[in-house]
Design a protein around this motif. Structure first.
Motif, mmCIF file in Angstrom:
data_model
loop_
_atom_site.group_PDB
_atom_site.id
_atom_site.type_symbol
_atom_site.label_atom_id
_atom_site.label_comp_id
_atom_site.label_asym_id
_atom_site.label_seq_id
_atom_site.Cartn_x
_atom_site.Cartn_y
_atom_site.Cartn_z
ATOM 1 N N ARG A 66 -28.697 -35.472 -30.828
ATOM 2 C CA ARG A 66 -28.865 -33.682 -30.796
ATOM 3 C C ARG A 66 -29.386 -33.322 -29.634
ATOM 4 O O ARG A 66 -30.175 -34.186 -28.970
ATOM 5 C CB ARG A 66 -29.479 -33.131 -32.119
ATOM 6 N N ARG A 67 -29.395 -31.989 -29.350
ATOM 7 C CA ARG A 67 -30.080 -31.447 -28.312
ATOM 8 C C ARG A 67 -31.597 -31.322 -28.643
ATOM 9 O O ARG A 67 -32.043 -31.172 -29.804
ATOM 10 C CB ARG A 67 -29.573 -29.902 -28.180
ATOM 11 N N PRO A 68 -32.489 -31.849 -27.701
ATOM 12 C CA PRO A 68 -33.948 -31.912 -27.790
ATOM 13 C C PRO A 68 -34.271 -30.582 -28.016
ATOM 14 O O PRO A 68 -34.040 -29.663 -27.463
ATOM 15 C CB PRO A 68 -34.367 -32.442 -26.663
ATOM 16 N N ASP A 69 -35.423 -30.617 -28.723
ATOM 17 C CA ASP A 69 -36.225 -29.290 -29.011
ATOM 18 C C ASP A 69 -37.052 -28.936 -27.741
ATOM 19 O O ASP A 69 -37.502 -27.694 -27.463
ATOM 20 C CB ASP A 69 -37.123 -29.416 -30.160
ATOM 21 N N GLN A 70 -37.548 -30.001 -26.828
ATOM 22 C CA GLN A 70 -38.398 -29.798 -25.890
ATOM 23 C C GLN A 70 -38.153 -30.797 -24.782
ATOM 24 O O GLN A 70 -37.765 -31.946 -25.228
ATOM 25 C CB GLN A 70 -39.853 -29.738 -26.081
ATOM 26 N N VAL A 71 -38.465 -30.492 -23.518
ATOM 27 C CA VAL A 71 -38.624 -31.407 -22.492
ATOM 28 C C VAL A 71 -39.874 -31.722 -21.853
ATOM 29 O O VAL A 71 -40.491 -30.686 -21.912
ATOM 30 C CB VAL A 71 -37.737 -30.956 -21.294
ATOM 31 N N THR A 72 -40.522 -32.936 -21.585
ATOM 32 C CA THR A 72 -41.748 -33.130 -21.120
ATOM 33 C C THR A 72 -41.695 -33.557 -19.642
ATOM 34 O O THR A 72 -41.003 -34.222 -19.517
ATOM 35 C CB THR A 72 -42.414 -34.278 -22.069
ATOM 36 N N GLN A 73 -42.405 -32.283 -18.870
ATOM 37 C CA GLN A 73 -42.631 -32.722 -17.725
ATOM 38 C C GLN A 73 -44.048 -33.293 -17.359
ATOM 39 O O GLN A 73 -45.054 -32.674 -17.598
ATOM 40 C CB GLN A 73 -42.325 -31.633 -16.823
ATOM 41 N N CYS A 74 -44.267 -34.586 -16.830
ATOM 42 C CA CYS A 74 -45.367 -35.044 -16.576
ATOM 43 C C CYS A 74 -45.783 -35.431 -15.116
ATOM 44 O O CYS A 74 -44.956 -35.324 -14.497
ATOM 45 C CB CYS A 74 -45.678 -36.708 -17.230
ATOM 46 N N ASN A 75 -47.161 -35.415 -14.796
ATOM 47 C CA ASN A 75 -47.247 -35.055 -13.501
ATOM 48 C C ASN A 75 -47.938 -36.499 -12.839
ATOM 49 O O ASN A 75 -48.555 -36.503 -11.956
ATOM 50 C CB ASN A 75 -48.277 -33.893 -13.046
ATOM 51 N N CYS A 76 -47.845 -37.755 -13.638
ATOM 52 C CA CYS A 76 -48.301 -38.685 -13.220
ATOM 53 C C CYS A 76 -47.538 -39.172 -12.104
ATOM 54 O O CYS A 76 -46.423 -38.624 -11.869
ATOM 55 C CB CYS A 76 -48.258 -39.704 -14.664
ATOM 56 N N SER A 77 -48.107 -40.097 -11.301
ATOM 57 C CA SER A 77 -47.477 -40.640 -9.981
ATOM 58 C C SER A 77 -45.843 -41.177 -10.221
ATOM 59 O O SER A 77 -44.996 -40.810 -9.552
ATOM 60 C CB SER A 77 -48.324 -41.995 -9.397
ATOM 61 N N LEU A 78 -45.690 -41.800 -11.441
ATOM 62 C CA LEU A 78 -44.344 -42.470 -11.518
ATOM 63 C C LEU A 78 -43.425 -41.394 -12.197
ATOM 64 O O LEU A 78 -42.388 -41.139 -11.353
ATOM 65 C CB LEU A 78 -44.531 -43.475 -12.919
#
Length: 120
Positions: free
Chosen positions: A21-33
């Motif tokens: 299904r379509r995700p409820d949210q997207v996570t944007q992380c600022n770790c180096s990888l």
């Protein structure tokens, strides 16, 4: 009526991940990888994903202990998803939302997390 499944694919199209299904949210992380690869995370249990393709694996050498393996398409090198190093089934796997068509995520909430502050 349920939403149709979504298919995420790498640049060459040989790696495909079907999301339920379509995700409820997207996570944007600022770790180096995540920053260097452009990974945007959407998360589902392993039983809900159908993954096809040939993958190379990368485990961060700075994680102690290591707990996930990043997967990338063996042909075009695009980071596709991550898999826990524990035995399946997995409660949560991360899929790179950049593999989806952008219009599918236009109204999805983006949650920013500070991965740079996590201990190695």
């Amino acid at each position: 009526m349920s939403e149709p499944a979504l298919v995420a694919s790498c640049h060459c199209g040989r790696a495909r991940i079907t999301l339920p299904r379509r995700p409820d949210q997207v996570t944007q992380c600022n770790c180096s990888l995540c920053t260097k690869t452009g990974f945007l995370g959407v998360y589902f249990p392993s039983e809900e994903l159908h993954i096809e393709g040939e993958f190379d694996s990368y485990v961060r050498s700075d994680s102690n202990p290591a707990y996930i393996a990043q997967q990338r398409c063996r042909h075009c090198g695009i980071l596709t998803h991550w898999v826990p190093l524990a035995d399946p089934p997995h409660e949560r796997m991360g899929v790179n939302a950049r593999l989806l068509e952008p219009e599918l995520l236009e109204s999805v909430t983006v949650v920013e997390i500070d991965g740079r502050s996590w201990p190695a």
